[in-house]
Design an enzyme around this catalytic site. Structure first.
Site, PDB file in Angstrom:
ATOM      1  N   HIS A 166       1.398   3.108  -4.404  1.00  0.00           N
ATOM      2  CA  HIS A 166       2.049   2.310  -5.443  1.00  0.00           C
ATOM      3  C   HIS A 166       1.092   1.948  -6.575  1.00  0.00           C
ATOM      4  O   HIS A 166       1.539   1.492  -7.632  1.00  0.00           O
ATOM      5  CB  HIS A 166       2.662   1.041  -4.829  1.00  0.00           C
ATOM      6  CG  HIS A 166       1.653   0.041  -4.346  1.00  0.00           C
ATOM      7  ND1 HIS A 166       1.272  -0.048  -3.031  1.00  0.00           N
ATOM      8  CD2 HIS A 166       0.949  -0.913  -4.997  1.00  0.00           C
ATOM      9  CE1 HIS A 166       0.389  -1.019  -2.888  1.00  0.00           C
ATOM     10  NE2 HIS A 166       0.169  -1.559  -4.073  1.00  0.00           N
ATOM     11  N   ASP A 197       2.043   5.046   1.878  1.00  0.00           N
ATOM     12  CA  ASP A 197       1.500   4.279   0.754  1.00  0.00           C
ATOM     13  C   ASP A 197       0.015   4.573   0.557  1.00  0.00           C
ATOM     14  O   ASP A 197      -0.800   3.661   0.371  1.00  0.00           O
ATOM     15  CB  ASP A 197       1.724   2.785   0.959  1.00  0.00           C
ATOM     16  CG  ASP A 197       1.633   1.992  -0.347  1.00  0.00           C
ATOM     17  OD1 ASP A 197       1.419   2.634  -1.395  1.00  0.00           O
ATOM     18  OD2 ASP A 197       1.766   0.761  -0.309  1.00  0.00           O
ATOM     19  N   SER A 275      -5.003  -4.069  -3.523  1.00  0.00           N
ATOM     20  CA  SER A 275      -4.339  -2.873  -3.007  1.00  0.00           C
ATOM     21  C   SER A 275      -5.244  -1.657  -3.159  1.00  0.00           C
ATOM     22  O   SER A 275      -5.785  -1.400  -4.231  1.00  0.00           O
ATOM     23  CB  SER A 275      -3.025  -2.638  -3.758  1.00  0.00           C
ATOM     24  OG  SER A 275      -2.121  -3.688  -3.525  1.00  0.00           O
TER      25      SER A 275
END
Length: 507
Positions: A166, A197, A275
């Site tokens: 993402h 992911d 992230s």
């Protein structure tokens, strides 16, 4: 000042008695050749810095030089050195030997070898700058306005960089910046794993790889193992380090991938920008990738990490096939068999355990061999409990979908089922989940077809989410010029005043 010097140079009674018994300590020579007895107070105008830490002053004679030298008069530099050496000796930092005071050494901590590995691992953490351009599902021939984001990543073997999927979704440009550098390097996206992911990047510039050691992967941690999350979250521009422990390990729901895979729950802070950053263990090895956190008024410090089995599966899949193929699934919906009456109605014996198939995806390869109301007893020789779990590690159990996710696309698995009180075995070829309505468009622009003023486009979950907010605003436009066609699945907006989410009919 005279009193302070007398007090500082006064010797203990034990040391004075021992000096009297020793021939070397009978007298003390000064610059004026004065001598004193054992009962006199000795004033040393020119002390040597090493004398305070000399073992001889405590009655020890190891390493004592036999040659005596005259002491120079005190200076402003020698007195502070003597005081600092005495303080260092009392704190246990170092002990000076010889006539010259040695500089203090760095303390040796336990596990210094493991701590040294953390330094190159942190240097391998990079900041990811991405420019995104999302598609416009209402006008599929154009895109929305660009926006920028920053996240984290880290260098692995093979001149590659790992980050979250993402973080680079709908990317038009990706740049990386190393720790302590002011240069941004243009990166190329090699593969994007939507389900797990994870994204794999590389940089063509050789200067980016100089002086950086790749991160090494460690084993799957256990509960209460210490973890350190490194990245570039909001709140600053430099690297950030947060620490915690492993709180839970189970099959988690990956929000971005709309799937369920193995995940770690930790109590270290994971904020926006973390992230893609690595999570290190106490040995300096990577045990996961930070990717999501739980934000709720009733919870505190709940973050989630992609564990090493999922990461290594992604990397091996890319190396084996040259592209990311995905995680295979069985394509079935099942229910627990904890109710004894339900087990009796299915014809299960008292020693038999398993889960009942409620529904099978029509696009799944298993739909040709498995049937609803079949009871899955084992998968690849591992027995499945009535609650759908299998043995994981000592004292732990995990959902049997973990066994399926460990396989690769095209692998075969032996599935044992109970059907009509009869045990059957099937050798099933596993494949990825092909949904009628895909959860992702995998970075590609939506396909469309215009005919007679109507726009036909492929239906997907991102399309439904975008049009759910635009139906009321653009209802006349949607009614006149939009329909949705996807294979045998046709949908359109309902009558004026109806919500778009309620107007789709899946056939």
């Amino acid at each position: 000042m005279g009193d302070k010097k007398r007090k500082r140079a006064r010797k203990s009674k034990a040391a004075t008695d021992e000096e009297t018994a020793s021939p070397d300590h009978n007298t003390t020579t000064t610059s004026s050749n004065a001598t004193t007895s054992k009962n006199d107070v000795v004033v040393i105008p020119a002390p040597e810095p090493a004398e305070t830490s000399d073992p001889e002053s405590h009655g020890l004679r190891r390493g004592r030089s036999k040659n005596k030298k005259k002491k120079s008069p005190p200076t402003s530099a020698t007195v502070p050195d003597r005081r600092s050496s005495r303080i260092a000796e009392q704190n246990g930092d170092y002990a000076a030997t010889g006539s010259v005071a040695e500089p203090p050494l760095m303390p040796k901590w336990e596990g210094s070898g493991a701590a040294a590995k953390v330094v190159p691992s942190m240097d391998a953490v990079v900041k990811v700058f991405c420019v995104h351009t999302e598609p416009n599902f209402s006008l599929p021939w154009q895109r929305k306005r660009q926006y920028s984001s920053s996240s984290s990543g880290f260098i692995v073997a093979g001149r590659r960089v790992l980050t979250n999927a993402h973080s680079v979704e709908h990317h038009t440009q990706v740049k990386l910046k190393k720790r302590g550098s002011d240069t941004k390097y243009l990166a190329t996206v090699l593969a994007i794993g939507t389900e797990c992911d994870i994204a794999l990047l590389t940089v063509s510039d050789d200067d980016f790889w100089e002086g950086v050691s790749p991160v090494e992967f460690g084993d799957l941690p256990v509960l209460q193992d210490a973890v350190t999350v490194v990245g570039y979250p909001i709140g600053g521009d430099t690297i950030s380090v947060t620490s915690g422990v492993v709180s839970r390990m189970e099959i988690l729901s990956y929000v971005h991938g709309s799937t369920e895979l193995l995940g770690l729950q930790i109590d270290a802070a994971i904020n926006s920008g973390n992230s893609g950053g690595p999570a290190f263990n106490d040995k300096g090895k990577c045990v996961g990738i930070a990717f999501q956190s739980l934000k709720h008024e009733d919870v505190e410090n709940i973050g989630y990490v992609i564990p090493t089995p999922v990461i290594l599966h992604f990397i091996k899949d890319y190396e084996k096939n040259g592209a990311y193929t995905g995680f295979p699934v069985l394509g079935v919906e099942w229910q627990k068999m904890e109710n004894p009456d339900l087990r009796m109605s299915m014809g299960m014996a008292s020693d038999q355990k398993g889960v009942r198939i409620r529904r099978i995806e029509p696009t799944a390869p298993e739909s040709h061999v498995l049937k609803p109301s079949d009871v899955i007893i084992s998968f690849d020789g591992v027995n499945i409990a009535n609650d759908g779990t299998v043995p994981f590690r000592h004292g732990e159990r995990i959902g049997f979908s973990y066994l399926v996710s460990q396989k690769y696309t095209g692998d075969r698995a032996l599935v044992k089922v109970l059907r009509n009180s009869e045990i059957l075995e099937f050798n099933i070829k596993l494949a990825t989940h092909k949904r009628l309505i895909p959860a992702h468009i995998k970075g590609r622009p939506p396909s469309y077809y215009i005919i007679a003023g109507f726009v036909f486009t492929a239906v997907s979950v991102p399309y439904l989410r975008s049009e759910e907010h635009n139906c009321y605003k653009k209802l006349p436009y949607v009614l006149i010029s939009k329909g949705v066609l996807h294979f045998d699945l046709i949908s359109s907006c309902s009558t004026p005043g109806g919500a778009l989410a309620e107007s789709y009919f899946f056939v």
